[in-house]
Design an enzyme around this catalytic site. Structure first.
Site, PDB file in Angstrom:
ATOM      1  N   VAL A  84       0.827  -1.202   0.000  1.00 28.20           N
ATOM      2  CA  VAL A  84       0.000   0.000   0.000  1.00 28.20           C
ATOM      3  C   VAL A  84       0.868   1.261   0.000  1.00 28.20           C
ATOM      4  O   VAL A  84       0.565   2.231  -0.699  1.00 28.20           O
ATOM      5  CB  VAL A  84      -0.973  -0.007   1.204  1.00 28.20           C
ATOM      6  CG1 VAL A  84      -1.728   1.313   1.321  1.00 28.20           C
ATOM      7  CG2 VAL A  84      -1.946  -1.171   1.075  1.00 28.20           C
ATOM      8  N   GLU A  85       1.937   1.244   0.754  1.00 28.27           N
ATOM      9  CA  GLU A  85       2.790   2.431   0.865  1.00 28.27           C
ATOM     10  C   GLU A  85       3.561   2.733  -0.416  1.00 28.27           C
ATOM     11  O   GLU A  85       3.643   3.883  -0.830  1.00 28.27           O
ATOM     12  CB  GLU A  85       3.780   2.275   2.024  1.00 28.27           C
ATOM     13  CG  GLU A  85       3.148   2.345   3.397  1.00 28.27           C
ATOM     14  CD  GLU A  85       2.688   3.736   3.786  1.00 28.27           C
ATOM     15  OE1 GLU A  85       2.983   4.712   3.072  1.00 28.27           O
ATOM     16  OE2 GLU A  85       2.015   3.851   4.819  1.00 28.27           O
ATOM     17  N   SER A  86       4.141   1.694  -1.038  1.00 24.31           N
ATOM     18  CA  SER A  86       5.064   1.958  -2.148  1.00 24.31           C
ATOM     19  C   SER A  86       4.898   1.025  -3.341  1.00 24.31           C
ATOM     20  O   SER A  86       5.640   1.159  -4.306  1.00 24.31           O
ATOM     21  CB  SER A  86       6.504   1.827  -1.648  1.00 24.31           C
ATOM     22  OG  SER A  86       6.786   0.464  -1.338  1.00 24.31           O
TER      23      SER A  86
END
Length: 182
Positions: A84-86
């Protein structure tokens, strides 16, 4: 701009269903990865998720397992956050200045001893350490995820998940990928 967004969505390693939601009264159009987020809007699939976990830039799945085991965190949870972050991209920089695989802000990276936030293994260790601190403080996965996204001070101030759509969607998205990776 719109065409470049579609081009990036189709050709990137990020996989998630994208819905185009239109308000029948105002004609407002919103793109989201959660169909049910916008009540009263007509949402239709725009880009279909591919059920593929993509690791790019030499990300090793064993790192998630080893770091997760060493900190008593489910590796699937760490993978979900990195997704989700990267989207597993260790070189990404967010508009807010978050860096690397686990999208650590410079102050957070310093707090957990990360010297090179673009080193994926170091960033993963730092993100996992930070998550561990949040899990210990909030004793609730959803609250810890909200704190990871919005900051622990916001979770404390609101006494729960802050009323920010971005944070609320972030928690849902991480939990979705967590269930997928288990």
């Amino acid at each position: 701009m719109f065409l470049s967004l579609i081009f990036i969505l189709i050709l990137s390693d990020a996989y998630a269903d994208i819905y185009k939601c239109e308000d029948p009264e105002t004609g407002e159009v919103i793109f989201t990865n959660f169909k049910g987020v916008f009540q009263g809007k007509n949402c239709q699939i725009f880009v279909k998720e591919q059920k593929k976990i993509s690791y790019n830039n030499n990300i090793n799945k064993k790192w998630f397992e080893e770091i997760g085991r060493s900190l008593s965190i489910d590796p699937a949870l760490l993978m979900a956050i990195a997704k989700v972050e990267s989207s597993f991209n260790p070189k990404v920089v967010s508009p807010k200045g978050a860096l690397g695989l686990m999208q650590l802000l410079p102050a957070t990276a310093e707090l957990v001893g990360v010297r090179d936030p673009f080193n994926p293994l170091e960033n993963l260790k730092g993100g996992a350490l930070y998550l561990k601190k949040l899990l210990e403080e909030f004793k609730d996965l959803s609250l810890a995820l909200a704190a990871y996204n919005a900051g622990p001070e916001k979770v404390r101030a609101y006494g729960g998940i802050p009323p920010y759509p971005e944070t609320q969607q972030y928690v849902k998205t991480v939990l979705y990928y967590y269930s997928l990776y288990k």
